[in-house]
Design a protein around this motif. Structure first.
Motif, PDB file in Angstrom:
ATOM      1  N   ARG A  76      -8.815   1.016 -10.453  1.00  0.00           N
ATOM      2  CA  ARG A  76      -8.965   1.980  -9.359  1.00  0.00           C
ATOM      3  C   ARG A  76     -10.265   2.761  -9.462  1.00  0.00           C
ATOM      4  O   ARG A  76     -10.749   3.296  -8.458  1.00  0.00           O
ATOM      5  CB  ARG A  76      -7.741   2.903  -9.315  1.00  0.00           C
ATOM      6  CG  ARG A  76      -6.510   2.138  -8.849  1.00  0.00           C
ATOM      7  CD  ARG A  76      -5.241   2.948  -8.787  1.00  0.00           C
ATOM      8  NE  ARG A  76      -4.147   2.097  -8.276  1.00  0.00           N
ATOM      9  CZ  ARG A  76      -2.892   2.486  -8.160  1.00  0.00           C
ATOM     10  NH1 ARG A  76      -2.531   3.724  -8.517  1.00  0.00           N
ATOM     11  NH2 ARG A  76      -1.986   1.649  -7.683  1.00  0.00           N
ATOM     12  N   LEU A 102     -12.710  -0.290  -8.343  1.00  0.00           N
ATOM     13  CA  LEU A 102     -12.404  -0.835  -7.019  1.00  0.00           C
ATOM     14  C   LEU A 102     -11.479   0.139  -6.291  1.00  0.00           C
ATOM     15  O   LEU A 102     -10.279  -0.097  -6.172  1.00  0.00           O
ATOM     16  CB  LEU A 102     -11.726  -2.199  -7.171  1.00  0.00           C
ATOM     17  CG  LEU A 102     -11.475  -3.022  -5.912  1.00  0.00           C
ATOM     18  CD1 LEU A 102     -12.778  -3.422  -5.250  1.00  0.00           C
ATOM     19  CD2 LEU A 102     -10.636  -4.249  -6.247  1.00  0.00           C
ATOM     20  N   THR A 144       0.831  -1.201   0.000  1.00  0.00           N
ATOM     21  CA  THR A 144       0.000   0.000   0.000  1.00  0.00           C
ATOM     22  C   THR A 144       0.867   1.252   0.000  1.00  0.00           C
ATOM     23  O   THR A 144       0.578   2.222  -0.713  1.00  0.00           O
ATOM     24  CB  THR A 144      -0.931   0.005   1.225  1.00  0.00           C
ATOM     25  OG1 THR A 144      -1.769  -1.151   1.175  1.00  0.00           O
ATOM     26  CG2 THR A 144      -1.807   1.243   1.244  1.00  0.00           C
ATOM     27  N   VAL A 171      -4.800  -7.233  -5.539  1.00  0.00           N
ATOM     28  CA  VAL A 171      -6.148  -6.702  -5.305  1.00  0.00           C
ATOM     29  C   VAL A 171      -6.146  -5.667  -4.196  1.00  0.00           C
ATOM     30  O   VAL A 171      -6.874  -4.674  -4.257  1.00  0.00           O
ATOM     31  CB  VAL A 171      -7.117  -7.862  -4.983  1.00  0.00           C
ATOM     32  CG1 VAL A 171      -8.501  -7.334  -4.631  1.00  0.00           C
ATOM     33  CG2 VAL A 171      -7.219  -8.809  -6.170  1.00  0.00           C
ATOM     34  N   ASP A 172      -5.320  -5.886  -3.166  1.00  0.00           N
ATOM     35  CA  ASP A 172      -5.214  -4.916  -2.061  1.00  0.00           C
ATOM     36  C   ASP A 172      -4.880  -3.521  -2.561  1.00  0.00           C
ATOM     37  O   ASP A 172      -5.336  -2.520  -2.004  1.00  0.00           O
ATOM     38  CB  ASP A 172      -4.062  -5.296  -1.109  1.00  0.00           C
ATOM     39  CG  ASP A 172      -4.365  -6.477  -0.228  1.00  0.00           C
ATOM     40  OD1 ASP A 172      -5.546  -6.842  -0.122  1.00  0.00           O
ATOM     41  OD2 ASP A 172      -3.417  -7.034   0.341  1.00  0.00           O
ATOM     42  N   THR A 173      -4.023  -3.463  -3.566  1.00  0.00           N
ATOM     43  CA  THR A 173      -3.423  -2.196  -3.980  1.00  0.00           C
ATOM     44  C   THR A 173      -3.790  -1.788  -5.398  1.00  0.00           C
ATOM     45  O   THR A 173      -3.346  -0.742  -5.862  1.00  0.00           O
ATOM     46  CB  THR A 173      -1.890  -2.293  -3.896  1.00  0.00           C
ATOM     47  OG1 THR A 173      -1.458  -3.395  -4.716  1.00  0.00           O
ATOM     48  CG2 THR A 173      -1.431  -2.515  -2.469  1.00  0.00           C
ATOM     49  N   THR A 174      -4.607  -2.602  -6.073  1.00  0.00           N
ATOM     50  CA  THR A 174      -4.930  -2.392  -7.488  1.00  0.00           C
ATOM     51  C   THR A 174      -3.664  -2.054  -8.294  1.00  0.00           C
ATOM     52  O   THR A 174      -3.585  -1.062  -9.002  1.00  0.00           O
ATOM     53  CB  THR A 174      -6.021  -1.325  -7.680  1.00  0.00           C
ATOM     54  OG1 THR A 174      -5.721  -0.159  -6.911  1.00  0.00           O
ATOM     55  CG2 THR A 174      -7.381  -1.871  -7.280  1.00  0.00           C
ATOM     56  N   VAL A 189     -10.063   0.915  -3.594  1.00  0.00           N
ATOM     57  CA  VAL A 189      -9.666   0.553  -2.233  1.00  0.00           C
ATOM     58  C   VAL A 189      -8.646   1.529  -1.657  1.00  0.00           C
ATOM     59  O   VAL A 189      -8.638   1.781  -0.439  1.00  0.00           O
ATOM     60  CB  VAL A 189      -9.122  -0.888  -2.168  1.00  0.00           C
ATOM     61  CG1 VAL A 189     -10.227  -1.889  -2.388  1.00  0.00           C
ATOM     62  CG2 VAL A 189      -7.993  -1.095  -3.169  1.00  0.00           C
ATOM     63  N   LEU A 190      -7.789   2.086  -2.483  1.00  0.00           N
ATOM     64  CA  LEU A 190      -6.814   3.050  -1.960  1.00  0.00           C
ATOM     65  C   LEU A 190      -7.498   4.337  -1.529  1.00  0.00           C
ATOM     66  O   LEU A 190      -7.175   4.913  -0.489  1.00  0.00           O
ATOM     67  CB  LEU A 190      -5.745   3.339  -3.018  1.00  0.00           C
ATOM     68  CG  LEU A 190      -4.848   2.161  -3.400  1.00  0.00           C
ATOM     69  CD1 LEU A 190      -3.945   2.538  -4.562  1.00  0.00           C
ATOM     70  CD2 LEU A 190      -4.019   1.699  -2.221  1.00  0.00           C
ATOM     71  N   ASN A 211     -10.629   4.574  -0.610  1.00  0.00           N
ATOM     72  CA  ASN A 211     -11.550   4.275   0.488  1.00  0.00           C
ATOM     73  C   ASN A 211     -10.837   3.861   1.772  1.00  0.00           C
ATOM     74  O   ASN A 211     -11.482   3.685   2.812  1.00  0.00           O
ATOM     75  CB  ASN A 211     -12.498   3.144   0.089  1.00  0.00           C
ATOM     76  CG  ASN A 211     -13.430   3.537  -1.039  1.00  0.00           C
ATOM     77  OD1 ASN A 211     -13.623   4.717  -1.302  1.00  0.00           O
ATOM     78  ND2 ASN A 211     -14.014   2.560  -1.710  1.00  0.00           N
ATOM     79  N   LYS A 212      -9.527   3.704   1.708  1.00  0.00           N
ATOM     80  CA  LYS A 212      -8.747   3.197   2.840  1.00  0.00           C
ATOM     81  C   LYS A 212      -8.885   4.117   4.059  1.00  0.00           C
ATOM     82  O   LYS A 212      -8.876   5.347   3.957  1.00  0.00           O
ATOM     83  CB  LYS A 212      -7.282   3.085   2.432  1.00  0.00           C
ATOM     84  CG  LYS A 212      -6.344   2.635   3.530  1.00  0.00           C
ATOM     85  CD  LYS A 212      -4.911   2.562   3.003  1.00  0.00           C
ATOM     86  CE  LYS A 212      -3.921   2.214   4.103  1.00  0.00           C
ATOM     87  NZ  LYS A 212      -3.831   3.290   5.099  1.00  0.00           N
ATOM     88  N   ARG A 213      -8.995   3.504   5.235  1.00  0.00           N
ATOM     89  CA  ARG A 213      -9.035   4.253   6.506  1.00  0.00           C
ATOM     90  C   ARG A 213      -7.913   3.759   7.395  1.00  0.00           C
ATOM     91  O   ARG A 213      -7.608   2.560   7.420  1.00  0.00           O
ATOM     92  CB  ARG A 213     -10.388   4.051   7.206  1.00  0.00           C
ATOM     93  CG  ARG A 213     -11.568   4.613   6.431  1.00  0.00           C
ATOM     94  CD  ARG A 213     -11.515   6.146   6.366  1.00  0.00           C
ATOM     95  NE  ARG A 213     -12.645   6.682   5.646  1.00  0.00           N
ATOM     96  CZ  ARG A 213     -12.634   6.965   4.343  1.00  0.00           C
ATOM     97  NH1 ARG A 213     -11.551   6.722   3.633  1.00  0.00           N
ATOM     98  NH2 ARG A 213     -13.695   7.476   3.762  1.00  0.00           N
TER      99      ARG A 213
END
Length: 269
Positions: A257, A260, A157, A192-195, A262-263, A265-267
């Motif tokens: 991205r 999806l 990330t 997938v975690d980081t696209t 995710v970066l 939306n990350k908290r």
């Protein structure tokens, strides 16, 4: 950008391992690659002494890799060992380093997460790095990671937050029950975690060549793969040595991205 992953099996002899770099770098170039990734411990396989061969990034082993990269006009990523900061003390250790060299590129990454697991203690002989590293090539930003790092999503990330659309993982993955499955799962998960694209390049499995592993030393299981930002395996190998290619397109990362985020939306907790 076309990339290649060279799944090889290194040994004790530094010159022999350099010959592997040259052989597979030439094959990668012939296949149209602009960048080729080699595994961790490309300089010398684990299960052998490291202190006696560790050298600076401007030493002869790295120098020969640079010559190969320069001759072929190809970016080469390869694992080597450099002297640790405490190399003059009684507790001498090395650093597990990825060298990146080629046209317009010069970078290095010291492995942050050391493999103190499954009965092996990498920290006995290796000093941990501290900082994520990215580099730019072919209009793409690449992040670097080594082997056990793949179990720690935060590094991947961090690379993505620094602009990486591709994460390179060079490994010499330890064998054992379920270990090859874990390696494949983790490569897809980090993508997938980081696209990002993940280029997971490991040492081949010595058992495929009739060689027995040395104790708990992580000597490789194979299963190198190129994974898309959606977690799809685009190219892969099994245990034997080999070379695979993939074409990377930054627009695929942009699409991932958007669909999806995710970066975004990350908290942080």
């Amino acid at each position: 950008m076309r990339v290649a992953l060279a799944q090889v099996i290194t040994g004790r002899d530094l010159a022999d391992n350099l010959q592997l770099v040259e052989k597979y770098a030439r094959l990668a170039k012939e296949g149209g690659a602009e960048l080729v990734v080699f595994p961790e411990a490309m300089m010398r396989a684990f299960g052998n002494s490291l202190l006696d061969i560790a050298e600076p990034l401007d030493g002869p082993w790295a120098g020969r890799v640079r010559e190969i990269a320069r001759e072929l006009q190809l970016i080469v990523v390869a694992g080597m060992f450099t002297p640790g900061a405490d190399s003059d003390s009684r507790t001498r250790r090395v650093r597990n380093t990825l060298l990146v060299t080629g046209p317009g590129v010069e970078a290095s990454y010291d492995k942050i997460h050391l493999f103190d697991a499954f009965g092996f203690a990498e920290s006995d002989t290796v000093e941990a790095g501290t900082d994520p590293v990215t580099f730019d090539a072919g209009g793409l930003t690449f992040g670097l990671a080594t082997c056990y790092d793949i179990r720690f999503p935060a590094l991947f990330t961090a690379n993505a937050q620094r602009g990486a659309v591709v994460n390179i993982v060079a490994a010499s993955w330890a064998s054992g029950p379920g270990k090859a499955d874990q390696w494949q799962l983790l490569a897809r998960a980090r993508a997938v975690d980081t696209t990002t694209f993940v280029l997971a390049c490991g040492q081949g499995d010595p058992a495929t060549q009739g060689v027995e592993a040395k104790g708990a030393a992580p000597t490789g299981v194979g299963y190198s793969a190129v994974v898309s930002p959606f977690g799809q395996v685009l190219a892969s190998l099994e245990g034997e040595p080999g070379l695979i290619f993939a074409d990377l397109d930054a627009s695929v990362v942009q699409e991932a991205r958007q669909k999806l985020p995710v970066l975004a939306n990350k908290r942080d907790f």
